[in-house]
Write a protein that holds these residues in place. Structure first.
Motif, PDB file in Angstrom:
ATOM      1  N   ALA A  82     -95.676  99.697  -8.695  1.00 44.42           N
ATOM      2  CA  ALA A  82     -96.530  99.542  -7.510  1.00 44.42           C
ATOM      3  C   ALA A  82     -96.044  98.383  -6.642  1.00 44.42           C
ATOM      4  O   ALA A  82     -95.968  98.496  -5.410  1.00 44.42           O
ATOM      5  CB  ALA A  82     -97.981  99.314  -7.926  1.00 44.42           C
ATOM      6  N   LEU A  83     -95.688  97.273  -7.265  1.00 47.70           N
ATOM      7  CA  LEU A  83     -95.189  96.109  -6.521  1.00 47.70           C
ATOM      8  C   LEU A  83     -93.877  96.438  -5.812  1.00 47.70           C
ATOM      9  O   LEU A  83     -93.687  96.086  -4.647  1.00 47.70           O
ATOM     10  CB  LEU A  83     -95.008  94.916  -7.457  1.00 47.70           C
ATOM     11  CG  LEU A  83     -94.549  93.624  -6.810  1.00 47.70           C
ATOM     12  CD1 LEU A  83     -95.572  93.158  -5.771  1.00 47.70           C
ATOM     13  CD2 LEU A  83     -94.349  92.558  -7.870  1.00 47.70           C
ATOM     14  N   ALA A  88     -98.125  97.168 -17.402  1.00 46.48           N
ATOM     15  CA  ALA A  88     -97.137  96.267 -16.798  1.00 46.48           C
ATOM     16  C   ALA A  88     -96.075  97.059 -16.033  1.00 46.48           C
ATOM     17  O   ALA A  88     -95.660  96.654 -14.934  1.00 46.48           O
ATOM     18  CB  ALA A  88     -96.482  95.405 -17.876  1.00 46.48           C
ATOM     19  N   GLN A  89     -95.644  98.173 -16.584  1.00 45.01           N
ATOM     20  CA  GLN A  89     -94.662  99.013 -15.903  1.00 45.01           C
ATOM     21  C   GLN A  89     -95.249  99.613 -14.623  1.00 45.01           C
ATOM     22  O   GLN A  89     -94.596  99.669 -13.587  1.00 45.01           O
ATOM     23  CB  GLN A  89     -94.162 100.112 -16.833  1.00 45.01           C
ATOM     24  CG  GLN A  89     -93.224  99.614 -17.903  1.00 45.01           C
ATOM     25  CD  GLN A  89     -92.846 100.717 -18.892  1.00 45.01           C
ATOM     26  OE1 GLN A  89     -93.563 101.717 -19.043  1.00 45.01           O
ATOM     27  NE2 GLN A  89     -91.714 100.525 -19.576  1.00 45.01           N
ATOM     28  N   ALA A 101     -91.127  97.670  -0.756  1.00 45.24           N
ATOM     29  CA  ALA A 101     -90.283  98.562   0.048  1.00 45.24           C
ATOM     30  C   ALA A 101     -90.998  98.972   1.331  1.00 45.24           C
ATOM     31  O   ALA A 101     -90.403  98.982   2.417  1.00 45.24           O
ATOM     32  CB  ALA A 101     -89.891  99.797  -0.763  1.00 45.24           C
ATOM     33  N   VAL A 102     -92.280  99.288   1.238  1.00 44.55           N
ATOM     34  CA  VAL A 102     -93.060  99.662   2.420  1.00 44.55           C
ATOM     35  C   VAL A 102     -93.129  98.490   3.390  1.00 44.55           C
ATOM     36  O   VAL A 102     -92.924  98.648   4.596  1.00 44.55           O
ATOM     37  CB  VAL A 102     -94.481 100.128   2.006  1.00 44.55           C
ATOM     38  CG1 VAL A 102     -95.399 100.225   3.207  1.00 44.55           C
ATOM     39  CG2 VAL A 102     -94.412 101.456   1.271  1.00 44.55           C
ATOM     40  N   GLN A 103     -93.393  97.291   2.860  1.00 40.18           N
ATOM     41  CA  GLN A 103     -93.472  96.112   3.723  1.00 40.18           C
ATOM     42  C   GLN A 103     -92.128  95.837   4.394  1.00 40.18           C
ATOM     43  O   GLN A 103     -92.063  95.540   5.584  1.00 40.18           O
ATOM     44  CB  GLN A 103     -93.912  94.894   2.920  1.00 40.18           C
ATOM     45  CG  GLN A 103     -94.133  93.679   3.778  1.00 40.18           C
ATOM     46  CD  GLN A 103     -94.837  92.567   3.027  1.00 40.18           C
ATOM     47  OE1 GLN A 103     -95.097  92.665   1.839  1.00 40.18           O
ATOM     48  NE2 GLN A 103     -95.135  91.500   3.733  1.00 40.18           N
TER      49      GLN A 103
END
Length: 173
Positions: free
Chosen positions: A22-23, A16-17, A28-30
């Motif tokens: 990753a999310l 979960a962490q 941030a990249v998006q």
């Protein structure tokens, strides 16, 4: 009192962490791509359909002969039972990029035969077929290229259309 170390964390909590990290990273990249107006699909597809258009752009229009009377200019979407954007591409391939008159005539004849014999209803991105009023059905098809001025064009009225030029005209013998 015991200290917890990372070795004692459950695999579910660790997964979960990792998913949260990753999310957050992908978000941030998006965001960075959106701010800089960059499109690096599949990471960021916010501006995937954006494009810079000239002030005037060419578009296809069709005029159908209903019995003995030629109708007004219409978008090409109702000529084939396919998604509207595919209809445009097919018409461009057959009637703009292709110079063989026989191929063009055969295409127009088949389109008119299909419109007269097997009309279809709209579904999702497929527009409903053009339908004749005259009992004899459609007897001709004229494909034109027009210019649309972004500053004065109304989608609701499909007007005004500028610089009309006939690409091909076909009529029943």
């Amino acid at each position: 009192m015991t200290l917890r170390t990372t070795a004692h964390r459950s695999p579910v909590r660790r997964a979960a962490q990792l998913a949260a990290v990753a999310l957050a990273g992908l978000t941030a990249v998006q965001f960075a791509h959106t701010v800089r107006d960059r499109n690096r699909w599949p990471v960021c597809s916010n501006n995937m359909f954006n494009q810079v258009l000239p002030e005037r752009l060419p578009q296809l229009r069709v005029r159908l002969r209903d019995g003995e009377r030629w109708g007004g200019l219409r978008p090409v979407y109702g000529l084939l039972p396919l998604e509207f954007f595919r209809v445009v591409d097919i018409c461009v391939n057959v009637l703009v990029e292709n110079e063989d008159r026989e191929v063009r005539d055969r295409f127009c004849r088949r389109v008119v035969e299909r419109l007269n014999s097997r009309p279809w209803r709209a579904f999702d991105e497929v527009h409903a077929s053009e339908r004749p009023i005259d009992p004899r059905g459609f007897t001709g098809l004229e494909m034109l290229v027009v210019s649309v001025d972004i500053a004065d064009y109304s989608r609701a009225d499909d007007a005004p259309l500028h610089e009309q030029r006939t690409l091909h005209r076909w009529e029943v013998d």
